[in-house]
Motif scaffolding. Structure first.
Motif, PDB file in Angstrom:
ATOM      1  N   ALA B 151      -8.763 -23.125  -6.516  1.00  0.00           N
ATOM      2  CA  ALA B 151      -7.629 -22.212  -6.417  1.00  0.00           C
ATOM      3  C   ALA B 151      -6.363 -23.044  -6.312  1.00  0.00           C
ATOM      4  CB  ALA B 151      -7.769 -21.305  -5.197  1.00  0.00           C
ATOM      5  N   HIS B 152      -5.241 -22.422  -6.585  1.00  0.00           N
ATOM      6  CA  HIS B 152      -4.003 -23.184  -6.499  1.00  0.00           C
ATOM      7  C   HIS B 152      -3.666 -23.501  -5.040  1.00  0.00           C
ATOM      8  CE1 HIS B 152      -0.242 -24.815  -7.889  1.00  0.00           C
ATOM      9  NE2 HIS B 152       0.295 -24.272  -6.814  1.00  0.00           N
ATOM     10  N   ALA B 153      -3.754 -22.512  -4.179  1.00  0.00           N
ATOM     11  CA  ALA B 153      -3.365 -22.722  -2.773  1.00  0.00           C
ATOM     12  C   ALA B 153      -4.172 -21.822  -1.864  1.00  0.00           C
ATOM     13  CB  ALA B 153      -1.877 -22.448  -2.592  1.00  0.00           C
ATOM     14  N   ALA B 154      -4.170 -22.182  -0.592  1.00  0.00           N
ATOM     15  CA  ALA B 154      -4.771 -21.330   0.440  1.00  0.00           C
ATOM     16  C   ALA B 154      -3.787 -21.244   1.593  1.00  0.00           C
ATOM     17  CB  ALA B 154      -6.093 -21.931   0.916  1.00  0.00           C
ATOM     18  N   ASN B 159      -7.260 -17.375   2.903  1.00  0.00           N
ATOM     19  CA  ASN B 159      -6.957 -16.551   1.737  1.00  0.00           C
ATOM     20  C   ASN B 159      -6.580 -17.470   0.574  1.00  0.00           C
ATOM     21  OD1 ASN B 159      -6.967 -13.725   2.856  1.00  0.00           O
ATOM     22  ND2 ASN B 159      -5.441 -14.649   4.221  1.00  0.00           N
ATOM     23  N   LEU B 160      -6.933 -17.067  -0.636  1.00  0.00           N
ATOM     24  CA  LEU B 160      -6.673 -17.933  -1.793  1.00  0.00           C
ATOM     25  C   LEU B 160      -5.639 -17.324  -2.746  1.00  0.00           C
ATOM     26  CD1 LEU B 160     -10.310 -18.997  -2.853  1.00  0.00           C
ATOM     27  CD2 LEU B 160      -8.752 -20.131  -1.231  1.00  0.00           C
ATOM     28  N   TYR B 161      -4.833 -18.225  -3.299  1.00  0.00           N
ATOM     29  CA  TYR B 161      -3.929 -17.892  -4.392  1.00  0.00           C
ATOM     30  C   TYR B 161      -4.444 -18.636  -5.622  1.00  0.00           C
ATOM     31  CZ  TYR B 161       0.401 -18.109  -7.196  1.00  0.00           C
ATOM     32  OH  TYR B 161       1.329 -18.039  -8.201  1.00  0.00           O
ATOM     33  N   THR B 162      -4.977 -17.884  -6.568  1.00  0.00           N
ATOM     34  CA  THR B 162      -5.485 -18.542  -7.772  1.00  0.00           C
ATOM     35  C   THR B 162      -4.394 -18.663  -8.829  1.00  0.00           C
ATOM     36  OG1 THR B 162      -6.365 -16.392  -8.431  1.00  0.00           O
ATOM     37  CG2 THR B 162      -7.907 -17.949  -7.468  1.00  0.00           C
ATOM     38  N   GLY B 163      -3.347 -17.858  -8.696  1.00  0.00           N
ATOM     39  CA  GLY B 163      -2.182 -17.985  -9.566  1.00  0.00           C
ATOM     40  C   GLY B 163      -2.502 -17.757 -11.034  1.00  0.00           C
ATOM     41  N   PRO B 164      -1.700 -18.373 -11.926  1.00  0.00           N
ATOM     42  CA  PRO B 164      -1.844 -18.086 -13.355  1.00  0.00           C
ATOM     43  C   PRO B 164      -3.251 -18.366 -13.884  1.00  0.00           C
ATOM     44  CG  PRO B 164       0.135 -19.404 -12.934  1.00  0.00           C
ATOM     45  CD  PRO B 164      -0.612 -19.330 -11.647  1.00  0.00           C
ATOM     46  N   ASN B 165      -3.862 -19.438 -13.432  1.00  0.00           N
ATOM     47  CA  ASN B 165      -5.207 -19.777 -13.932  1.00  0.00           C
ATOM     48  C   ASN B 165      -6.306 -19.202 -13.041  1.00  0.00           C
ATOM     49  OD1 ASN B 165      -3.463 -22.003 -15.356  1.00  0.00           O
ATOM     50  ND2 ASN B 165      -5.435 -21.901 -16.425  1.00  0.00           N
ATOM     51  N   THR B 166      -6.311 -17.900 -12.926  1.00  0.00           N
ATOM     52  CA  THR B 166      -7.354 -17.257 -12.124  1.00  0.00           C
ATOM     53  C   THR B 166      -8.702 -17.381 -12.829  1.00  0.00           C
ATOM     54  OG1 THR B 166      -5.814 -15.766 -11.048  1.00  0.00           O
ATOM     55  CG2 THR B 166      -8.115 -15.066 -11.149  1.00  0.00           C
ATOM     56  N   GLU B 167      -8.710 -17.120 -14.136  1.00  0.00           N
ATOM     57  CA  GLU B 167      -9.892 -17.324 -14.985  1.00  0.00           C
ATOM     58  C   GLU B 167     -11.187 -16.732 -14.413  1.00  0.00           C
ATOM     59  OE1 GLU B 167      -9.969 -21.021 -17.203  1.00  0.00           O
ATOM     60  OE2 GLU B 167      -8.074 -21.620 -16.334  1.00  0.00           O
ATOM     61  N   ASN B 188      -4.935 -27.014  -4.138  1.00  0.00           N
ATOM     62  CA  ASN B 188      -3.917 -28.052  -4.310  1.00  0.00           C
ATOM     63  C   ASN B 188      -3.036 -28.181  -3.078  1.00  0.00           C
ATOM     64  OD1 ASN B 188      -4.981 -28.116  -6.843  1.00  0.00           O
ATOM     65  ND2 ASN B 188      -3.281 -27.028  -7.802  1.00  0.00           N
ATOM     66  N   GLU B 189      -2.859 -27.060  -2.398  1.00  0.00           N
ATOM     67  CA  GLU B 189      -2.029 -27.115  -1.195  1.00  0.00           C
ATOM     68  C   GLU B 189      -2.432 -26.014  -0.232  1.00  0.00           C
ATOM     69  OE1 GLU B 189       2.076 -26.485  -2.174  1.00  0.00           O
ATOM     70  OE2 GLU B 189       1.634 -24.964  -3.679  1.00  0.00           O
ATOM     71  N   ILE B 190      -2.111 -26.289   1.032  1.00  0.00           N
ATOM     72  CA  ILE B 190      -2.330 -25.286   2.070  1.00  0.00           C
ATOM     73  C   ILE B 190      -0.962 -24.909   2.602  1.00  0.00           C
ATOM     74  CG2 ILE B 190      -3.314 -24.890   4.349  1.00  0.00           C
ATOM     75  CD1 ILE B 190      -5.656 -26.743   3.409  1.00  0.00           C
ATOM     76  N   VAL B 191      -0.673 -23.627   2.570  1.00  0.00           N
ATOM     77  CA  VAL B 191       0.683 -23.178   2.906  1.00  0.00           C
ATOM     78  C   VAL B 191       0.625 -22.095   3.982  1.00  0.00           C
ATOM     79  CG1 VAL B 191       1.533 -23.672   0.580  1.00  0.00           C
ATOM     80  CG2 VAL B 191       0.615 -21.401   1.102  1.00  0.00           C
ATOM     81  N   ASP B 192       1.797 -21.792   4.552  1.00  0.00           N
ATOM     82  CA  ASP B 192       1.835 -20.753   5.577  1.00  0.00           C
ATOM     83  C   ASP B 192       1.727 -19.362   4.971  1.00  0.00           C
ATOM     84  OD1 ASP B 192       1.999 -22.435   7.790  1.00  0.00           O
ATOM     85  OD2 ASP B 192       4.142 -22.750   7.464  1.00  0.00           O
ATOM     86  N   VAL B 193       2.495 -19.160   3.892  1.00  0.00           N
ATOM     87  CA  VAL B 193       2.472 -17.850   3.257  1.00  0.00           C
ATOM     88  C   VAL B 193       2.257 -18.033   1.757  1.00  0.00           C
ATOM     89  CG1 VAL B 193       3.733 -15.714   2.823  1.00  0.00           C
ATOM     90  CG2 VAL B 193       4.072 -16.949   4.983  1.00  0.00           C
ATOM     91  N   LEU B 194       1.238 -17.372   1.221  1.00  0.00           N
ATOM     92  CA  LEU B 194       0.942 -17.481  -0.207  1.00  0.00           C
ATOM     93  C   LEU B 194       1.877 -16.580  -1.015  1.00  0.00           C
ATOM     94  CD1 LEU B 194      -2.961 -17.260   0.011  1.00  0.00           C
ATOM     95  CD2 LEU B 194      -1.606 -19.306  -0.512  1.00  0.00           C
ATOM     96  N   PRO B 195       2.165 -16.966  -2.261  1.00  0.00           N
ATOM     97  CA  PRO B 195       2.964 -16.093  -3.124  1.00  0.00           C
ATOM     98  C   PRO B 195       2.321 -14.709  -3.250  1.00  0.00           C
ATOM     99  CG  PRO B 195       2.621 -18.234  -4.164  1.00  0.00           C
ATOM    100  CD  PRO B 195       1.760 -18.210  -2.944  1.00  0.00           C
TER     101      PRO B 195
END
Lengths: 554, 554
Positions: B151-154, B159-167, B188-195
């Motif tokens: 996934a792009h970020a968590a 929780n995961l953000y798969t973003g454009p390349n969810t596939e 790729n990154e761990i963030v506080d708030v996902l898009p």
């Protein structure tokens, strides 16, 4: 700066949300019950494409009712896209002019009223679809602007728990939420912590607490007490003449007493044939109560489900090795994935129909009703994109292609598609006809094609109380016709058989009678059923199955 | 009490999780980069079925590498189920005995090595699938025990953000999380708030931060500078002879320069024919850069995507009316739904192949390589469950069935499946052959069937620089063979044509030459391309498209 011209959807979405924001009764994503109608009036615009979650089982009934109450001066000419027309409200919106056009899959209980509406010009029908086809169009040319869905519960952020009856919800919400649309969910309760999150709040715009739990229909419950000995005989033929013959391990069953009989014979008749572990291991199937004895006897490795079945909750939780369940123990169903499974990962589909013609085309469409077919066309068609082999699929393909030349002779597997019917249905209507009602219906409703459920080209076997016709082995239109007549019993179609040709087909194994299969019809008694009543099913489940009241007859 | 016997999956899951819990480097669901290998050793058991996310584009490459580093004494004989074998690591695990069996869809870059491994007995292949078929089996008989996804970020909850390349991610995670399996995601990154949240933390067991962003391949970028004038000519024939002829509004294009040429001719040649708004409105397609000029010219109403394409992010965000995007503005792709869309909601699939035989069977399988076919079998097959009509589908069906009797004559629509090839491919290899390499490959790899990509029964048109063969109109094996020979140019197959029969087919419109379509080959110049270079594409996008470095040649 022409950028705004490319973000009209987003702009419209903001306008709709801002109209809603001025309503009273909103608290973040949460909407008071009484604000449901004003909310719909705020977000809907004339001509909108609206997906109302009408499923095979679960209904967004409160939102359906709310939609009937919007002001037709403000909201009209909607284009409804929905799987199933089940409730009167689903058609009321057309009577009042709130909606105008309809694309759908199945209209069982509303089929007669729908036909009338079409006749009077009160509704435009886009098309009738099989479920997965309709979902596919949500991502192409029938994308909803507004989705009205049903979930079991929400938390205060707007995350949804769809629970056992997830059904169509993920497909609807994904298509709508990612195309600038608006998603409104009715829920039975709002809680602090959900058993699990099925749909993230990011995909949901509004959550309305409904005044009563959403309607769920126990569509797949069949009381074993109503299974006849003819159905037992047919089930014996299915098991020995088709399942064992091809070694069918992965399959789907349609709704009905015919297939319930098969499920109930596995641990008895199937066991006596030594078939345990050889057939019926993996299922794309709702949690049929009739499957309980086979599960308990260790026949079933896995069941993936389109939806759930009322009363099966505790049983499913206690048999989580077999069913797809979440970490909370409750079922995860998903109609889109289960239809994909039925299409691509099953070797056999078996179901019933109302009429079969001499080409083998079958349909449940009858005069004066526009009913649709739900999932049958998807599962009852050869999946020509399939590339993985299994013994059942290879054998069916070999039978179909033996001796053929050219493109039709290139080796390829084929799905087994079985139509299982008694030669006469209710009120002595023959199941075999020279001409399907579908042709007349096509003229009446001005359809592009007759509403055929399963095409003769895709049917591989027709099974009646008289025997099995294996259409894979037919090599001409004439042979196919006589094979069909040869199992059509005392119907006019059956009586008009060419007796000599039918006997020849029998010699070749194209037609098999019970006796040809080593089945003595006198053995086909209800004693063979692993459960003969609802009570037996409850007992077989160790008390875990809890049938809905109307099925409690003891 | 035999209850535990029915919850073995859940019990095993708890055991695995408890082994993992004792590792250092865990903080809730978050796992330190260095703990990835120990984590895999803790949760994996010999013989496990493991889904490693190898997609057409996005790769869980860090987890793939970690898997090669587990101790083969502890973890061995895994059964890998994955869409695409793209990385050397995907096969390394078989060399070391960590994995033993493989079910997959596509192995493009690893096809030759895979063939060698099969030859030496170093790998057991279950089957080659089309994508949606493989996903379907995840819910039936190839359910993963452990899924390793990207996934792009968590966020810190998992929780995961798969973003454009969810596939493929949603299909993999759903099948695993709801069957007592374990889901591990590299991010790729761990963030506080996902898009936005794409996959709820409830469905995810572990999140590992990868030391570098996951690999994504820009598979669908074609430099217009490499399009030849022959390809321009073929694209003109496709537009005028097929798209306009049938009124094709909903379609999928395969990868390649042939179809890129079509995309680039829409706003020029297509416009000159007055076809805007008549064809090519709805697409099941990755965001092809070559489609930018057609989008800018207002041809395209919607695009739903299997995956994304590197460099298209800003363009997609600025054209959200056309693409499926989230409220955060980034693309939502989903291979499962887009394959369903390609199967059921498109009227035409057009793609290329390496070999076509006299029956019209085609394959990209060549000797010494086991490559698989990805999505082509699913989209390049007649969707026989489809029940909604469109003019294109009805016309194709009528052509196929005119004059036929019996089941084959029952009216029905048909999907247009076009194979577009130059008669000679690279190194003067003929595209037309008497016998597909697939037959030899079947023997070599002991497959049940030859690896045919698209069957002759499903192909409707073959398009070469010499013309279009409409196989729908052929009425015998001989006609079909001559129609194919008739567009096979100077290949041996083409030279062996029966000239008189080919002229007869041309008179009947079965074969159409450019001149029969009113196309003057001299007009087929690169000047017709709406963009002739990568720079033109960037310009057409208003600077929003930002090609990956390797495509920046100015």
């Amino acid at each position: 700066m022409n950028a705004p011209a490319w973000n009209r959807r987003d702009q419209q979405r903001r306008e709709r949300l801002s109209r809603a924001a001025s309503l009273s009764g909103l608290n973040g994503r949460l909407v008071a019950t009484a604000a449901a109608v004003p909310l719909l009036e705020a977000v809907l615009q004339p001509g909108d494409r609206v997906c109302l979650e009408g499923n095979n089982q679960k209904q967004a009934d409160f939102l359906a009712q709310a939609l009937t109450q919007v002001d037709p001066q403000r909201v009209h000419d909607l284009h409804m896209v929905q799987s199933v027309l089940a409730l009167p409200e689903h058609l009321d919106v057309f009577d009042s002019g709130i909606a105008k056009r309809l694309d759908f899959s199945f209209s069982g209980p509303q089929g007669a009223r729908l036909a009338k509406l079409v006749g009077s010009g009160g509704i435009e029908i886009g098309a009738i679809h099989t479920y997965l086809e309709l979902f596919a169009r949500y991502f192409v040319d029938l994308t909803p602007k507004v989705a009205l869905v049903a979930a079991h519960a929400a938390d205060r952020q707007g995350n949804l728990y769809t629970g056992p009856n997830t059904e169509d919800t993920p497909a609807i919400v994904e298509a709508t939420a990612f195309s600038g649309g608006i998603v409104i969910a009715q829920v039975n309760e709002i809680v602090d912590v959900l058993p699990r999150i099925d749909i993230p709040a990011d995909w949901v715009d509004f959550v309305v607490q409904a005044p009563r739990p959403n309607l769920i229909e126990p569509l797949f419950t069949r009381d074993p007490a109503q299974i006849s000995e003819i159905q037992v005989l047919m089930a014996m033929m299915a098991i020995k003449g088709i399942y064992a013959e091809y070694g069918v391990q992965r399959l789907n069953h349609g709704i009905g007493f015919d297939t319930a009989a098969i499920e109930l014979l596995l641990p008895t008749y199937g066991e006596s044939l030594g078939l345990k572990g050889q057939i019926c291991k993996h299922w794309a199937l709702n949690p049929h109560p009739a499957l309980i004895p086979a599960i308990e006897a260790g026949w079933v490795e896995s069941v993936h489900s389109f939806g759930s079945e009322l009363g099966m909750e505790d049983y499913i939780r206690a048999r989580s090795d077999v069913f797809f369940t979440g970490a909370d123990g409750s079922l995860r169903s998903n109609r889109a994935f289960c239809q994909a499974a039925g299409h691509y990962a099953c070797d056999l589909f078996i179901g019933s129909t109302l009429q079969i013609d001499l080409q083998g085309n079958s349909s449940t469409a009858t005069l004066g009703r526009i009913a649709g077919f739900g999932g049958a066309p998807n599962m009852g068609a050869d999946a020509r994109g399939r590339r993985h082999a299994s013994p059942a699929w290879l054998k069916a393909g070999e039978q179909a292609r033996a001796g053929r030349q050219g493109a039709a002779g290139t080796p390829r597997g084929q799905k087994l598609v079985v139509q299982m019917v008694e030669t006469f249905r209710e009120h002595m209507q023959p199941a075999f006809v020279e001409r399907l009602d579908a042709w007349t219906l096509q003229e009446q409703a001005r359809m592009d094609l007759p509403p055929i459920m399963i095409y003769g080209e895709d049917v591989t076997h027709i099974l009646t109380e008289e025997g099995i016709a294996n259409l894979l082995l037919c090599r001409s239109d004439e042979e196919r016709e006589q094979a069909i007549r040869g199992v059509a019993g005392y119907t006019a179609v059956g009586l008009a058989r060419d007796a000599r040709m039918v006997e020849n087909l029998r010699d070749r194994g194209v037609i098999k009678r019970p006796i040809d299969l080593g089945i003595d019809s006198r053995d086909a008694t209800r004693n063979l059923l692993a459960a003969r009543s609802m009570r037996d099913l409850v007992r077989a489940s160790g008390g875990l199955y809890s049938p809905p009241k109307r099925f409690r007859n003891w």
